[in-house]
Structures are given as C-alpha cells and as structure tokens.
Design an enzyme around this catalytic site. Structure first.
Site, PDB file in Angstrom:
ATOM      1  N   HIS A  62      -7.575   0.823  -6.176  1.00  0.00           N
ATOM      2  CA  HIS A  62      -7.761  -0.008  -4.974  1.00  0.00           C
ATOM      3  C   HIS A  62      -8.514  -1.284  -5.388  1.00  0.00           C
ATOM      4  CE1 HIS A  62      -7.858  -1.177  -0.933  1.00  0.00           C
ATOM      5  NE2 HIS A  62      -8.647  -0.273  -0.395  1.00  0.00           N
ATOM      6  N   ARG A 113       0.876  -1.181   0.000  1.00  0.00           N
ATOM      7  CA  ARG A 113       0.000   0.000   0.000  1.00  0.00           C
ATOM      8  C   ARG A 113       0.898   1.211   0.000  1.00  0.00           C
ATOM      9  NH1 ARG A 113      -5.139   1.611   3.677  1.00  0.00           N
ATOM     10  NH2 ARG A 113      -6.020   0.238   2.093  1.00  0.00           N
ATOM     11  N   CYS A 144     -16.254   1.917   1.114  1.00  0.00           N
ATOM     12  CA  CYS A 144     -15.048   1.122   1.379  1.00  0.00           C
ATOM     13  C   CYS A 144     -14.581   1.249   2.826  1.00  0.00           C
ATOM     14  CB  CYS A 144     -13.936   1.557   0.426  1.00  0.00           C
ATOM     15  SG  CYS A 144     -13.551   3.312   0.508  1.00  0.00           S
ATOM     16  N   GLN A 147     -10.282  -3.832  -2.815  1.00  0.00           N
ATOM     17  CA  GLN A 147     -11.551  -3.332  -2.298  1.00  0.00           C
ATOM     18  C   GLN A 147     -12.679  -3.619  -3.283  1.00  0.00           C
ATOM     19  OE1 GLN A 147     -12.272  -1.672   0.788  1.00  0.00           O
ATOM     20  NE2 GLN A 147     -14.313  -2.195   0.054  1.00  0.00           N
ATOM     21  N   ASP A 192     -17.141   7.467  -1.006  1.00  0.00           N
ATOM     22  CA  ASP A 192     -15.859   7.315  -0.318  1.00  0.00           C
ATOM     23  C   ASP A 192     -15.546   8.662   0.319  1.00  0.00           C
ATOM     24  OD1 ASP A 192     -13.299   6.521   0.495  1.00  0.00           O
ATOM     25  OD2 ASP A 192     -12.403   6.743  -1.505  1.00  0.00           O
ATOM     26  N   ARG A 238     -13.550  -8.317   2.304  1.00  0.00           N
ATOM     27  CA  ARG A 238     -12.130  -8.077   1.990  1.00  0.00           C
ATOM     28  C   ARG A 238     -11.338  -9.344   2.273  1.00  0.00           C
ATOM     29  NH1 ARG A 238     -10.028  -2.957   2.033  1.00  0.00           N
ATOM     30  NH2 ARG A 238      -8.178  -4.019   1.263  1.00  0.00           N
TER      31      ARG A 238
HETATM   32  N1  NVA Z   1      -9.825   7.023  -1.181  1.00  0.00           N
HETATM   33  C1  NVA Z   1      -9.404   6.544   0.121  1.00  0.00           C
HETATM   34  C2  NVA Z   1      -9.653   5.088   0.265  1.00  0.00           C
HETATM   35  C3  NVA Z   1      -9.324   4.508   1.618  1.00  0.00           C
HETATM   36  C4  NVA Z   1      -9.548   3.028   1.702  1.00  0.00           C
HETATM   37  C5  NVA Z   1      -7.930   6.881   0.339  1.00  0.00           C
HETATM   38  O1  NVA Z   1      -7.134   6.674  -0.590  1.00  0.00           O
HETATM   39  O2  NVA Z   1      -7.590   7.356   1.418  1.00  0.00           O
HETATM   40  N1   CP Z   2     -11.052   0.149   2.809  1.00  0.00           N
HETATM   41  C1   CP Z   2      -9.769   0.049   3.202  1.00  0.00           C
HETATM   42  O1   CP Z   2      -8.857  -0.244   2.423  1.00  0.00           O
HETATM   43  O2   CP Z   2      -9.583   0.264   4.531  1.00  0.00           O
HETATM   44  P1   CP Z   2      -8.184   0.469   5.281  1.00  0.00           P
HETATM   45  O3   CP Z   2      -7.636   1.799   4.847  1.00  0.00           O
HETATM   46  O4   CP Z   2      -8.547   0.450   6.740  1.00  0.00           O
HETATM   47  O5   CP Z   2      -7.266  -0.656   4.907  1.00  0.00           O
END
Ligand code: NVA
Ligand code: CP
Length: 305
Positions: free
Chosen positions: A129, A102, A264, A132, A224, A292
C-alpha cells in the site's frame, strides 16, 4: 518512472522529491493557489475492494489538479466478468492518461503496468500500500521535522501496510521494528529487499514476535486492522491470536514519551488499538488521512504530467 507500484522501485531522492512536491501542493492549496498540472487529463480508478480514503482523495486530488477522475467499480466493468488484464490494459490505454487500481493480487497490478502504455498507480494490493506510506512519511516529517534517524514500530499483522512501511522506512533512513505473531510474519522477499535498502540508507530493520522489543524507543507507533479485506472468514481466529499486539495506553507508554500514533484507517477501536490511544493527544490519524490527498497529488503530477 512510468508507474507508482512499490516504494522499493523508487530511490531515496525520488521519494524525498515526491514529499517535497506534496508539501508544495499542500501549501498552495491552503493558500488558494491553483495548480492545474493535469489539466484535461483523465485518471481511471479501478476498485475491486472497498475504499473511503483512497477513492475520495484520488477523486478530489485529480479534480484539484485540473483533471477528471473516472470511478470504475469492478462490479460494473468487464474485468469483473473475466475480460483479460491484457485487453483491459490495452483498451484503457487508448482512452485514459493514467490508472489507479486497488485489487487483491499484486501480480494483477504488475501485469496491468506491463501491458498498459499509461502510468499505473497502486491503490493497495494484498502485498503493498505505497500511497498510504508516502502519506505516512509526510505526516511523520511534519510532526517530527525529519525522517532520518527516527524509529517506527509497527505491531500487528505482517500485511500490506507492514510491507510498504518496511520499504518506505528503509529507503528514507528510518529504523523500523515490526512485531507480528508467529505465522503472521512479513513476506520474506520484502524483508530481504528492505534490509538491503536499509544498508544503503544506514537504518535498522528488526523483525520480532515480541511487541515490547519492537516498541521500545519508538518515535512513531503504527498499527493496522488485524483482519484485512479478503480475510473476513479468519476473523474469530485472528482476533484471538493478535490480542497481545494491541496498542493500549500501557503499551504506548513503552515508546518514547513524545511518540506519535499512526493508523492507516479504517480502525477497529478495542481490537488493534484502544480508544484512549487512537483518540488521545499523541494520535495524528486525521492529519495522516488528509495527507493521502497531498501525497497522491504529488504522485499523479509526477507520473502523469
Ligand atoms: N491492511 C488493510 C489496509 C486497509 C487500508 C487491508 O488490506 O484491508
Ligand atoms: N487507508 C486506506 O487506504 O483507506 P481506504 O480503504 O478507506 O481507502
């Protein structure tokens, strides 16, 4: 497929195969049937951003598959101090059987995959992502009994979630409508590729600035956060601009009467969604979060076996 980086790289049949395996693994887990498909294997999990769901579901999922998850915070490994992706990829390939990462730049994940001899799984970048969205498709399938022919509406930021939803829906034959404010639209290349995929699957892709046009007739309503990880400095400005895209009860009522609500998570109640919708009877956010685990186990079992 060596890696799992974008749903665009996978065919409709491959995505359906992953969903089928996820359902099988979920059923086996609920019935106490062990499935040590990755016995003795180790997954490295590199995080340069925060996470609750991704970290825990990968860690638990790997354990349930009989393998070992190794958490690698970028604050602790040399990558965070400037060691190259090339060296990191080559070294980790000598120890591990797969890497989940990540991070911010999508190109870093592509480079890691290029230089590593082991599978790379995208646990979120600024662009995509996919884990997800695989879980989201599983959740929609469980609640609606099908994917093809349904309509998903996404209201909010043209971000990593919007991009992966575009790819995922277009591949499996779901219509998708994305409503974003001007200046916060989706990446043009992602949109063009999703439109190509939608032609193949026979679905429709709509990009608009009008939230009402997007949500009309939707079977699935998605949103989101308006402030993704790394955008904290823009928070005040974003909260103002995105207000018309909030999913409150009145907006949700413009979807089909039996629409389900997905997010998400993490969610910010009172901003992108109001409490009555996200905690209401049509919200399936915790089924979605649970999925997930099952979806990613299918991914790991497929690319790491
Ligand atoms: N769009 C959000 C998704 C988190 C799972 C981010 O990138 O922070
Ligand atoms: N939805 C998601 O990826 O959550 P986290 O940021 O908690 O991993």
């Amino acid at each position: 497929m060596k890696d799992f980086i974008s749903l665009h790289d996978y065919s409709k049949e491959q995505i359906e195969g992953l969903l089928k395996l996820a359902i099988q693994l979920k059923t086996e887990l609920k019935n106490g049937i062990p499935h040590p498909l990755l016995k003795g294997k180790t997954l490295g999990m590199i995080f340069t951003k925060s996470s609750t769901r991704t970290r825990v579901s990968f860690e638990v999922g790997m354990t349930q598959l009989g393998g070992y998850p190794l958490f690698l915070s970028s604050a602790d490994i040399q990558l965070g101090r400037g060691e190259s992706i090339y060296d990191t990829a080559n070294v980790l390939s000598r120890y591990l059987d797969g890497i989940m990462i990540r991070t911010y730049a999508h190109s870093d994940v592509l480079d890691l995959a290029k230089y590593a001899s082991i599978p790379i799984i995208n646990g979120l970048t600024d662009l995509l992502h996919p884990c997800q969205v695989l879980a989201d498709l599983l959740t929609v399938y469980e609640h609606k009994g099908k994917l093809e022919g349904l309509k998903l509406a996404y209201l909010g930021d043209g971000n990593n979630m919007a991009h992966s939803l575009l790819y995922g829906c277009a591949k499996v034959g779901m219509d998708i409508a994305v409503a974003t404010p001007a200046g916060y639209a989706c990446d043009a290349e992602v949109v063009a590729q999703a439109k190509e995929d939608a032609k193949q699957s026979g679905s429709n892709v709509l990009l608009t600035t009008d939230p009402e046009a997007a949500i009309a007739g939707a079977d699935v309503v998605y949103t989101d956060t308006w402030v993704s990880m790394g955008q904290e400095a823009e928070k005040a400005e974003r909260l103002k601009i995105f207000t018309p895209y909030q999913i409150d009860a009145a907006r949700f009522a413009q979807a089909k009467s039996d629409a389900i609500f997905l997010h998400c998570l993490p969610a910010y109640r009172g901003y992108e969604v109001t409490e009555d919708v996200i905690d209401g009877p049509q919200s399936v956010i915790f089924d979605e979060a649970e999925n997930r685990l099952h979806a990613q186990k299918a991914v790991m079992a497929t690319v790491m076996a």
